[in-house]
Design a protein around this motif. Structure first.
Motif, PDB file in Angstrom:
ATOM      1  N   ARG A 274       0.771  -1.176   0.065  1.00 19.50           N
ATOM      2  CA  ARG A 274       0.141   0.016   0.142  1.00 19.50           C
ATOM      3  C   ARG A 274       1.022   1.379  -0.003  1.00 19.50           C
ATOM      4  NH1 ARG A 274      -3.546  -1.381   4.442  1.00 19.50           N
ATOM      5  NH2 ARG A 274      -4.158  -2.840   3.054  1.00 19.50           N
ATOM      6  N   SER A 275       1.988   1.039   0.774  1.00 23.40           N
ATOM      7  CA  SER A 275       2.820   2.355   0.861  1.00 23.40           C
ATOM      8  C   SER A 275       3.469   2.901  -0.181  1.00 23.40           C
ATOM      9  CB  SER A 275       3.848   2.285   2.114  1.00 23.40           C
ATOM     10  OG  SER A 275       4.685   1.277   1.787  1.00 23.40           O
ATOM     11  N   GLY A 305       1.981  12.746  -1.357  1.00 19.02           N
ATOM     12  CA  GLY A 305       1.136  12.302  -0.118  1.00 19.02           C
ATOM     13  C   GLY A 305       1.668  11.552   0.992  1.00 19.02           C
ATOM     14  N   THR A 306       0.766  11.254   2.086  1.00 20.51           N
ATOM     15  CA  THR A 306       1.241  10.602   3.080  1.00 20.51           C
ATOM     16  C   THR A 306       0.291   9.305   3.345  1.00 20.51           C
ATOM     17  OG1 THR A 306      -0.353  11.579   4.762  1.00 20.51           O
ATOM     18  CG2 THR A 306       1.872  12.643   4.227  1.00 20.51           C
ATOM     19  N   MET A 307       1.058   8.256   3.847  1.00 17.24           N
ATOM     20  CA  MET A 307       0.155   7.202   4.302  1.00 17.24           C
ATOM     21  C   MET A 307       0.560   6.857   5.797  1.00 17.24           C
ATOM     22  SD  MET A 307       0.454   3.224   3.354  1.00 17.24           S
ATOM     23  CE  MET A 307       1.491   3.019   4.982  1.00 17.24           C
ATOM     24  N   LYS A 308      -0.758   6.352   6.439  1.00 18.94           N
ATOM     25  CA  LYS A 308      -0.364   5.724   7.887  1.00 18.94           C
ATOM     26  C   LYS A 308      -1.144   4.549   8.064  1.00 18.94           C
ATOM     27  CE  LYS A 308      -2.040   7.757  11.257  1.00 18.94           C
ATOM     28  NZ  LYS A 308      -2.875   8.943  12.077  1.00 18.94           N
ATOM     29  N   ASP A 309      -0.433   3.625   8.547  1.00 18.47           N
ATOM     30  CA  ASP A 309      -1.322   2.218   8.778  1.00 18.47           C
ATOM     31  C   ASP A 309      -0.652   1.705  10.070  1.00 18.47           C
ATOM     32  OD1 ASP A 309      -2.773   0.137   8.175  1.00 18.47           O
ATOM     33  OD2 ASP A 309      -2.367   0.341   5.935  1.00 18.47           O
ATOM     34  N   GLU A 310      -1.342   0.667  10.410  1.00 23.01           N
ATOM     35  CA  GLU A 310      -1.218   0.050  11.873  1.00 23.01           C
ATOM     36  C   GLU A 310      -1.421  -1.354  11.613  1.00 23.01           C
ATOM     37  OE1 GLU A 310      -2.651   2.154  14.957  1.00 23.01           O
ATOM     38  OE2 GLU A 310      -1.841   0.771  16.702  1.00 23.01           O
TER      39      GLU A 310
END
Lengths: 375, 375
Positions: A274-275, A305-310
């Motif tokens: 995804r990143s 852009g930015t991505m955040k995931d956990e």
């Protein structure tokens, strides 16, 4: 030379030999197949001087009306055989008079020029003294699981190939590109003499295409000083080795760690992939992991852009922030069969190891620098 | 703008709209999707100024918490939506504040820059006065069966598109490239006003990718002076037309012949394909037919070899020797569904016609010069 052969047998053999036909060369003979018909059947040879393949259709599969030898342009001959009939069971007749080859099947008739078979380079002899025998399946897997971290066009020849090392009943295959090391180990059935050679990546790529990969069928690999030879079924493949001493791998490995993370492999791959959406050729940003007791937080900040995931994980040891080239992680994770993988890390500057408990695989990946204030 | 939408619906819509996104342009806004959320649902628009597509997810398929408009880089947005979750049924939330768009799904969160939606070019209005309605299946087939004989990059704009002509209850689609003409006719269910327009080949290629091709689903095609509009399901596609008068096709057609050959199409294709093995980029040789009462003898002589083949046929009229570019024959034969095809010829210099009795298809192919002494 005058032979008759079933189209299917010939197509299968040509498909194999084609892998050693030179595609760009100033020596036209290297673009040829050498066909040899004798009391054993038909032998097809291709040789680009780095890699040579000889494969045969035995006398049960063809009729040798007149033995002989002929060299013909490989791609043209292969295309003619593929298209000469729609029926794989039809019989193809091949007649050579030393200057013109005639190929017949049903109503169709092709005539093409031959080349001088005498000019065809001989395949180097490889002594059968040192060797190992492993299943086609294992060899194919070991190559596939490591080949991605060679550098095919590097000026450092060592990095264009893979180390094959036989020692203490084990075969170890290693590749590295300066940012990562990929290692696969497999136990051998017999006790073989120790060997350490560097096989060109191109050869290994071609051999994975030829091997059917069956677990019940074996490959023998014979090692001499400058060459190695793979034999399986009706095929013999001889390759030049890369000369020199390989990198001292063992000195680069370490089993100490301060942070160990156990994570579900598929979920991990999904998040990392995804990143990569935010990566552009001109802006190679790392994926930054913030590893805490129960989770990895993943971040990617790029110009677009930015991505955040956990992701929930089981973590042992210290919290850690560390950045990676996401593609290096993906390459290693995608060839691991385990459902859960373990990552062993020390600090943001030290290599990360992805390895299993049995020592079947070790992937070393160097982390990437990043500015912690940005994440 | 604030919406929630099922991933699958959004992916399907973006897949369609993507076809009108400009890939190389100096105007960044043409690389964007325009998203419009209102009481009807979500509308996605792409417009490269030649071709515009608007497709929508109606209000049953999404929740519009806050209507609005936003423009975002199309490929990036599409990639994010495709990768944001593995589950096609998951809900994606999209929040736009006019400068940053936030895209959320499960634990994942992306932030990307928006562009000014005001800059997005408006889609031209097309009057709904003149139109035809045909099934998706028929339109897709008619394009596929003719599109190969356009010249996509020709300086003569006429040759870069296809003639769509509505006349006397029939739709005729024509393409030509100077060596051949491809014509398909289909009967229409209603009596429509006559129309004659030239639609760009690029548009026709894109529309075949979007149409599902079902026989029960219709496409309406609306024609105005400079544009035409295709509408089907939730999608509207508007294209600029090619300006000018098309070639006088009817004057080029003839129904006289001296030699008529009826041949099994699959066998004919197989023989012609076989001959192409001997063709090289630098040495374009014709396939030469020697047509006699009961057979076609086929020959190809090139620098790399010769081929001879023979096919039984039913021949009416005069014996004939005639040469063709084999690829032109193959293009036409491969899109004909009939098991048997008829070729109508006059002499080695005059066009050959492949046509059926109902006038559903006509393929005109010009023969190629050859030296009869060589064959």
């Amino acid at each position: 030379m005058k032979i008759q052969i079933r189209k299917e047998s010939l197509v299968n053999a040509l498909n194999i030999a084609m892998k050693a036909v030179s595609m760009k060369t100033t020596m036209p003979i290297l673009e040829c197949f050498l066909l040899t018909a004798d009391e054993n059947g038909l032998r097809i040879t291709a040789n680009d001087t780095e890699l040579a393949i000889e494969t045969s259709v035995d006398k049960e599969g063809c009729v040798i009306a007149e033995p002989g030898q002929s060299a013909v342009e490989a791609r043209l001959f292969f295309e003619i055989i593929r298209k000469i009939s729609n029926d794989m069971n039809s019989d193809v007749s091949i007649l050579s008079d030393g200057s013109i080859m005639e190929i017949r099947c049903e109503n169709s008739n092709f005539k093409i020029q031959e080349r001088d078979p005498e000019q065809f380079p001989a395949i180097p002899e490889v002594s059968r003294e040192k060797y190992v025998s492993i299943s086609q399946f294992t060899l194919k897997e070991m190559i596939r699981d490591t080949i991605f971290s060679i550098l095919p066009n590097d000026s450092n020849k060592m990095m264009t190939g893979e180390l094959f090392e036989v020692k203490e009943g084990k075969l170890r295959v290693v590749s590295l590109d300066g940012h990562r090391i990929s290692i696969r180990n497999t136990g051998l059935r017999d006790d073989y003499s120790p060997v350490s050679v560097i096989i060109p990546g191109k050869t290994l790529n071609e051999i994975t295409k030829i091997l059917t990969g069956e677990a019940e069928k074996d490959v023998n690999i014979f090692f001499s000083r400058n060459y190695c030879m793979f034999t399986f079924e009706n095929t013999k493949l001889v390759t030049r080795l890369i000369d020199g001493e390989y990198f001292k791998i063992d000195a680069m490995l370490s089993y100490d760690y301060d942070t160990k993370v156990k994570v579900n492999k598929s979920d991990f791959i999904e998040c990392i992939e995804r990143s990569t959406v935010l990566i552009r050729e001109t802006d190679k940003k790392p994926i930054v992991f913030h590893i805490t007791e129960n989770s990895i937080e993943m971040k990617m900040n790029s110009v677009i852009g930015t991505m955040k995931d956990e992701l929930p994980v089981v973590c042992e040891g210290k919290e850690l922030m560390i950045g990676f080239n996401p593609y290096f992680l993906l390459d290693a994770l995608k060839v691991i069969d385990d459902e859960e993988v373990s990552l062993f890390m020390t600090n943001p500057k030290a290599p990360c190891f992805i390895r299993d408990e049995d020592g079947k695989y070790i992937y070393l990946i160097l982390p990437v620098n990043f500015n912690p204030n940005m994440y």
